[in-house]
Design an enzyme around this catalytic site. Structure first.
Site, PDB file in Angstrom:
ATOM      1  N   TYR A 152       0.858  -1.188   0.000  1.00 56.63           N
ATOM      2  CA  TYR A 152       0.000   0.000   0.000  1.00 56.63           C
ATOM      3  C   TYR A 152       0.893   1.237   0.000  1.00 56.63           C
ATOM      4  O   TYR A 152       1.698   1.428   0.924  1.00 56.63           O
ATOM      5  CB  TYR A 152      -0.897  -0.011   1.245  1.00 56.63           C
ATOM      6  N   HIS A 176      -5.451  -0.486  -3.715  1.00 56.29           N
ATOM      7  CA  HIS A 176      -6.128   0.745  -4.132  1.00 56.29           C
ATOM      8  C   HIS A 176      -5.342   1.491  -5.235  1.00 56.29           C
ATOM      9  O   HIS A 176      -5.196   2.725  -5.191  1.00 56.29           O
ATOM     10  CB  HIS A 176      -6.361   1.670  -2.935  1.00 56.29           C
ATOM     11  N   ASP A 244     -13.354  -2.858   0.584  1.00 53.28           N
ATOM     12  CA  ASP A 244     -12.612  -2.111   1.609  1.00 53.28           C
ATOM     13  C   ASP A 244     -13.439  -1.863   2.872  1.00 53.28           C
ATOM     14  O   ASP A 244     -13.069  -1.027   3.696  1.00 53.28           O
ATOM     15  CB  ASP A 244     -12.064  -0.796   1.048  1.00 53.28           C
TER      16      ASP A 244
HETATM   17  O1  LIG Z   1      -6.385   4.583   3.456  1.00 54.39           O
HETATM   18  C1  LIG Z   1      -6.567   4.119   4.612  1.00 54.39           C
HETATM   19  O2  LIG Z   1      -6.754   4.825   5.609  1.00 54.39           O
HETATM   20  C2  LIG Z   1      -6.519   2.661   4.785  1.00 54.39           C
HETATM   21  C3  LIG Z   1      -6.131   2.143   6.013  1.00 54.39           C
HETATM   22  C4  LIG Z   1      -5.953   0.803   6.139  1.00 54.39           C
HETATM   23  C5  LIG Z   1      -5.421   0.218   7.374  1.00 54.39           C
HETATM   24  O3  LIG Z   1      -5.454   0.906   8.396  1.00 54.39           O
HETATM   25  O4  LIG Z   1      -4.937  -0.914   7.301  1.00 54.39           O
HETATM   26  O5  LIG Z   1      -6.225  -0.041   5.124  1.00 54.39           O
HETATM   27  C6  LIG Z   1      -6.669   0.406   3.919  1.00 54.39           C
HETATM   28  O6  LIG Z   1      -6.890  -0.439   3.029  1.00 54.39           O
HETATM   29  C7  LIG Z   1      -6.814   1.795   3.736  1.00 54.39           C
END
Ligand SMILES: O=C(O)c1cc(C(=O)O)oc(=O)c1
Length: 291
Positions: A152, A176, A244
């Site tokens: 990510y 994402h 999500d």
């Molecule tokens: O953009 C975010 O805030 C977010 C946070 C988390 C997480 O806290 O793991 O996971 C996601 O897929 C997206």
């Protein structure tokens, strides 16, 4: 820190009916806190989002299976994720967050509990540090188990991350879409850079998720659809979709999950593309024994 709620209890039933066997490949569980406390390093403090709530949502949206991704608020303690997988009756797998010194017996315990990948998070607002060298150590340890890596990051980090992504010896799934600036449009610099990455690296996949996070316009996400549909058509065998839920950190723009599901037939416009996105690709990655 007061607790945040980032989902609606009864989302609209989507008009789109996913094909039987469809996988929602990006969801989280939070707690319940009384049983599975959040990490002391957590950057947000959510209300409980339990496995039972997740499975009710899965059924309401018309999905068959879930991939539960360890949320940053639980740090490297995967107990809540494992408990949710155990309750799913084989209908969920997971992606864990682990320390680099993890040993083989612990990895095998996670594998027996349904974990099939590890997640590396580079978002400064979510984690204190993202040590690439340690992440590569982890990637080398998990490769023999047949797991993959989920990453990510935000678009402005992409250039810097390319050598790191190239060094990962497993499939890499970008969460994402690597957070492109959708307002730049389908030929914007973020999407062009992302396409270069995927064109040059067949081991890199992406989740075409996060319409609610990435679309400046909001529902019905026309801007997201215009930019992302060409990607689904260009990489039909390397895309996954996830709702999500429960949408961490989205308390100011809580999405209706039904409206997110209705984005699917607009980015994957044929039954063939929908089957790849929702069944073939995630099953190959998470339930290869059935594939
Ligand atoms: O953009 C975010 O805030 C977010 C946070 C988390 C997480 O806290 O793991 O996971 C996601 O897929 C997206």
């Amino acid at each position: 820190m007061s607790r945040t709620k980032t989902w609606i209890d009864t989302p609209t039933a989507p008009a789109f009916v996913p094909p039987p066997g469809a996988v929602d490949a990006h969801v989280h569980v939070f707690g319940p806190e009384a049983q599975f406390p959040f990490s002391p390093k957590a950057k947000y403090h959510p209300e409980d989002a339990t496995p039972e709530m997740l499975f009710a949502l899965r059924d309401r949206l018309g999905f068959s299976r879930n991939v539960i991704v360890q949320a940053s608020c639980h740090g490297t303690d995967n107990a809540a994720t494992l408990a949710a997988i155990a309750k799913s009756g084989g209908l969920a797998c997971g992606v864990a967050v682990v320390d680099p010194d993890i040993d083989l017996p612990e990895l095998q315990r996670l594998h027996a509990g349904g974990i099939r990948g590890v997640r590396f998070n580079f978002l400064k607002r979510l984690v204190d540090d993202a040590p690439k060298g340690k992440f590569l150590e982890i990637a080398r340890k998990i490769a023999p188990l047949g797991w993959h890596v989920v990453v990510y990051f935000e678009a402005d980090l992409l250039d810097e991350l390319v050598p790191f992504l190239e060094a990962i010896p497993t499939i890499v799934v970008v969460d994402h879409l690597g957070r492109p600036d959708i307002a730049q449009g389908r030929d914007g610099k973020d999407i062009i850079a992302f396409k270069h990455l995927l064109d040059a690296h067949p081991h890199i996949w992406t989740k075409v998720s996060g319409a609610e996070r990435l679309s400046p316009q909001g529902p019905p996400f026309d801007d997201f659809v215009a930019v992302i549909r060409p990607l689904v058509e260009r990489y039909p065998d390397r895309v996954l979709w996830g709702s999500d839920w429960p949408h961490p950190n989205m308390e100011h723009r809580i999405p209706d999950d039904g409206s997110l599901v209705d984005v699917i037939p607009r980015i994957a416009v044929t039954a063939d593309l929908q089957r790849k996105l929702l069944i073939d690709n995630p099953m190959r990655l998470y339930w290869p024994e059935f594939w």
